[in-house]
Design a protein around this motif. Structure first.
Motif, PDB file in Angstrom:
ATOM      1  N   GLU A 191     -20.050  44.920 -23.743  1.00  0.00           N
ATOM      2  CA  GLU A 191     -20.515  43.695 -23.089  1.00  0.00           C
ATOM      3  C   GLU A 191     -21.993  43.498 -23.366  1.00  0.00           C
ATOM      4  N   VAL A 192     -22.406  42.226 -23.322  1.00  0.00           N
ATOM      5  CA  VAL A 192     -23.790  41.896 -23.630  1.00  0.00           C
ATOM      6  C   VAL A 192     -24.107  40.515 -23.048  1.00  0.00           C
ATOM      7  N   ILE A 193     -25.382  40.300 -22.717  1.00  0.00           N
ATOM      8  CA  ILE A 193     -25.844  38.975 -22.321  1.00  0.00           C
ATOM      9  C   ILE A 193     -26.330  38.268 -23.577  1.00  0.00           C
ATOM     10  N   THR A 194     -25.817  37.081 -23.817  1.00  0.00           N
ATOM     11  CA  THR A 194     -26.111  36.389 -25.065  1.00  0.00           C
ATOM     12  C   THR A 194     -26.118  34.885 -24.832  1.00  0.00           C
ATOM     13  N   GLN A 195     -26.144  34.109 -25.927  1.00  0.00           N
ATOM     14  CA  GLN A 195     -26.113  32.652 -25.822  1.00  0.00           C
ATOM     15  C   GLN A 195     -25.225  32.066 -26.914  1.00  0.00           C
ATOM     16  N   VAL A 196     -24.658  30.908 -26.631  1.00  0.00           N
ATOM     17  CA  VAL A 196     -23.857  30.182 -27.616  1.00  0.00           C
ATOM     18  C   VAL A 196     -24.806  29.519 -28.609  1.00  0.00           C
ATOM     19  N   THR A 197     -24.524  29.685 -29.895  1.00  0.00           N
ATOM     20  CA  THR A 197     -25.341  29.006 -30.915  1.00  0.00           C
ATOM     21  C   THR A 197     -24.666  27.727 -31.395  1.00  0.00           C
ATOM     22  N   LYS A 198     -23.326  27.735 -31.475  1.00  0.00           N
ATOM     23  CA  LYS A 198     -22.612  26.513 -31.862  1.00  0.00           C
ATOM     24  C   LYS A 198     -21.132  26.668 -31.529  1.00  0.00           C
ATOM     25  N   TYR A 199     -20.416  25.550 -31.587  1.00  0.00           N
ATOM     26  CA  TYR A 199     -18.980  25.552 -31.304  1.00  0.00           C
ATOM     27  C   TYR A 199     -18.324  24.380 -32.018  1.00  0.00           C
ATOM     28  N   ARG A 200     -17.009  24.427 -32.123  1.00  0.00           N
ATOM     29  CA  ARG A 200     -16.258  23.294 -32.655  1.00  0.00           C
ATOM     30  C   ARG A 200     -14.849  23.313 -32.086  1.00  0.00           C
ATOM     31  N   GLN A 201     -14.199  22.178 -32.162  1.00  0.00           N
ATOM     32  CA  GLN A 201     -12.834  22.037 -31.657  1.00  0.00           C
ATOM     33  C   GLN A 201     -11.853  22.094 -32.821  1.00  0.00           C
ATOM     34  N   ILE A 202     -10.729  22.782 -32.618  1.00  0.00           N
ATOM     35  CA  ILE A 202      -9.670  22.808 -33.620  1.00  0.00           C
ATOM     36  C   ILE A 202      -8.348  22.445 -32.942  1.00  0.00           C
ATOM     37  N   THR A 203      -7.459  21.795 -33.705  1.00  0.00           N
ATOM     38  CA  THR A 203      -6.160  21.390 -33.180  1.00  0.00           C
ATOM     39  C   THR A 203      -5.072  21.763 -34.171  1.00  0.00           C
ATOM     40  N   GLN A 204      -4.035  22.456 -33.675  1.00  0.00           N
ATOM     41  CA  GLN A 204      -2.881  22.812 -34.498  1.00  0.00           C
ATOM     42  C   GLN A 204      -1.626  22.700 -33.644  1.00  0.00           C
ATOM     43  N   LYS A 205      -0.603  22.042 -34.202  1.00  0.00           N
ATOM     44  CA  LYS A 205       0.656  21.827 -33.485  1.00  0.00           C
ATOM     45  C   LYS A 205       0.419  21.175 -32.121  1.00  0.00           C
ATOM     46  N   GLY A 206      -0.556  20.270 -32.079  1.00  0.00           N
ATOM     47  CA  GLY A 206      -0.852  19.563 -30.844  1.00  0.00           C
ATOM     48  C   GLY A 206      -1.584  20.381 -29.810  1.00  0.00           C
ATOM     49  N   LYS A 207      -1.981  21.595 -30.169  1.00  0.00           N
ATOM     50  CA  LYS A 207      -2.656  22.485 -29.235  1.00  0.00           C
ATOM     51  C   LYS A 207      -4.142  22.576 -29.595  1.00  0.00           C
ATOM     52  N   THR A 208      -4.985  22.368 -28.604  1.00  0.00           N
ATOM     53  CA  THR A 208      -6.435  22.372 -28.825  1.00  0.00           C
ATOM     54  C   THR A 208      -7.050  23.706 -28.425  1.00  0.00           C
ATOM     55  N   GLN A 209      -7.887  24.228 -29.298  1.00  0.00           N
ATOM     56  CA  GLN A 209      -8.671  25.424 -29.009  1.00  0.00           C
ATOM     57  C   GLN A 209     -10.112  25.164 -29.427  1.00  0.00           C
TER      58      GLN A 209
ATOM     59  N   PRO B 206     -18.677  23.790 -18.614  1.00  0.00           N
ATOM     60  CA  PRO B 206     -19.404  22.516 -18.529  1.00  0.00           C
ATOM     61  C   PRO B 206     -20.761  22.563 -19.227  1.00  0.00           C
ATOM     62  N   ASP B 207     -21.417  23.722 -19.184  1.00  0.00           N
ATOM     63  CA  ASP B 207     -22.760  23.853 -19.756  1.00  0.00           C
ATOM     64  C   ASP B 207     -22.803  25.056 -20.698  1.00  0.00           C
ATOM     65  N   LEU B 208     -22.946  24.783 -21.982  1.00  0.00           N
ATOM     66  CA  LEU B 208     -22.975  25.845 -22.992  1.00  0.00           C
ATOM     67  C   LEU B 208     -24.382  26.379 -23.245  1.00  0.00           C
ATOM     68  N   THR B 209     -25.382  25.806 -22.591  1.00  0.00           N
ATOM     69  CA  THR B 209     -26.763  26.224 -22.845  1.00  0.00           C
ATOM     70  C   THR B 209     -27.198  27.380 -21.945  1.00  0.00           C
ATOM     71  N   VAL B 210     -26.412  27.690 -20.906  1.00  0.00           N
ATOM     72  CA  VAL B 210     -26.801  28.771 -20.003  1.00  0.00           C
ATOM     73  C   VAL B 210     -26.468  30.119 -20.641  1.00  0.00           C
ATOM     74  N   PRO B 211     -27.151  31.197 -20.224  1.00  0.00           N
ATOM     75  CA  PRO B 211     -26.825  32.524 -20.768  1.00  0.00           C
ATOM     76  C   PRO B 211     -25.358  32.872 -20.538  1.00  0.00           C
ATOM     77  N   CYS B 212     -24.800  33.624 -21.459  1.00  0.00           N
ATOM     78  CA  CYS B 212     -23.376  33.961 -21.439  1.00  0.00           C
ATOM     79  C   CYS B 212     -23.214  35.477 -21.361  1.00  0.00           C
ATOM     80  N   HIS B 213     -22.343  35.933 -20.468  1.00  0.00           N
ATOM     81  CA  HIS B 213     -22.017  37.356 -20.362  1.00  0.00           C
ATOM     82  C   HIS B 213     -20.723  37.573 -21.144  1.00  0.00           C
ATOM     83  N   ALA B 214     -20.826  38.187 -22.315  1.00  0.00           N
ATOM     84  CA  ALA B 214     -19.666  38.414 -23.184  1.00  0.00           C
ATOM     85  C   ALA B 214     -19.100  39.798 -22.901  1.00  0.00           C
ATOM     86  N   VAL B 215     -17.813  39.847 -22.515  1.00  0.00           N
ATOM     87  CA  VAL B 215     -17.192  41.105 -22.100  1.00  0.00           C
ATOM     88  C   VAL B 215     -15.873  41.312 -22.851  1.00  0.00           C
ATOM     89  N   VAL B 216     -15.766  42.431 -23.555  1.00  0.00           N
ATOM     90  CA  VAL B 216     -14.552  42.785 -24.283  1.00  0.00           C
ATOM     91  C   VAL B 216     -13.542  43.408 -23.327  1.00  0.00           C
TER      92      VAL B 216
END
Length: 284
Positions: free
Chosen positions: A38-56, A108-118
């Motif tokens: 686990e680590v405290i980090t930040q989002v640098t970028k993102y994108r939307q993908i759609t396959q078989k009508g399912k959005t991720q 809702p807000d991707l600019t806040v720090p993110c706690h990434a946990v495996v």
């Protein structure tokens, strides 16, 4: 038939949106997963993908403990915590120099720090199976001969699969000897020795084995379980000592191509449960 082909193409089609930049000036992702989950980090970028009508959504972090699918090992799962909002990470893959996290939603807000946990349990089970493939590879070469070379592998939390070159079916006696040697090495609780950022030529001169189908850069990582037993170039996650594997049980040995055999096996609790179930059946 043409209509079926077209339907299959449409089903496999992935609509990928453009990357949306959240944090500028970051070109890659720093992987911290060898040392922590686990680590405290930040989002640098993102994108939307759609396959078989399912959005991720594909999310890239400045640094991450999530291992991306590579070398036969599946990608990590877990979650990203943005304040009070938790996003489930369904899979992790590589894209060029990026480690991409797959999620079913965005906060809702991707600019806040993110706690990434495996997911530590899945990571631990995968590491046990991955380390067991190294022990299996070494024991195959010891029992069957040095002509044995890895031809492929799959490592996930549930089981391991290992493909190797061999000219004949592995006999029951040979399988028993291989399994016995692996479990002997597990009981010895051999510490894992990790060498990072070793020049590839130096690593090969030390005797480290390069695996089939892998592409190596100028600097590599070497995983050692006793220099006289197992030393391989490997970027995957592993146990700290072989005793953590607990038990290894071979479940299948088959042919998959001319001169190529496949062994499947399980470790840890899954191996114990199999033995316990078979013992219980023998008592009835």
């Amino acid at each position: 038939m043409q209509e079926q082909k077209e339907r299959a193409r449409q089903a496999a089609k992935i609509d990928t949106g453009d990357w949306v930049t959240v944090l500028t000036g970051i070109t890659g992702t720093e992987f911290t997963g060898y040392d922590n989950t686990e680590v405290i980090t930040q989002v640098t970028k993102y994108r939307q993908i759609t396959q078989k009508g399912k959005t991720q959504y594909q999310i890239v972090l400045e640094k991450t403990p999530f291992y991306a699918e590579s070398g036969g090992q599946v990608g990590d799962q877990g979650y990203l915590q943005f304040g009070d909002v938790k996003i489930t990470v369904l899979d992790t893959k590589k894209e060029n120099d990026l480690i991409v996290h797959f999620a079913g939603s965005l906060p809702p807000d991707l600019t806040v720090p993110c706690h990434a946990v495996v997911n530590s349990l899945l990571r631990s089970n995968t590491a046990s199976n991955h380390s067991a493939t190294h022990l299996l590879h070494a024991s195959l070469r010891n029992i069957l001969g040095t002509h044995v070379v890895q031809k492929g592998s799959l490592v996930n939390p549930d089981y391991l699969r290992f493909d190797f070159s061999h000219f004949a079916k592995v006999t029951d006696e040979e399988l028993r000897a291989i399994e016995d040697q692996i479990n002997e090495k597990i009981r010895e609780n051999i510490p894992m020795e990790e060498l990072r950022n070793v020049p590839v030529k130096e690593a090969l001169s030390l005797g480290a084995m390069a695996l089939f189908g892998e592409k190596y850069g100028d600097y590599v990582r070497v995983i050692v379980f006793d220099p006289d037993y197992s030393m391989e170039l490997c970027g995957g996650t592993h146990v700290k000592a072989t005793g953590q594997i607990g038990l290894c049980k071979i479940t299948a040995e088959t042919s998959i191509a001319a001169g190529v055999r496949r062994i499947e096996a399980i470790t840890g609790k899954a191996a114990y449960n199999l033995v316990a179930d078979e013992w219980a059946e023998l008592q009835t």
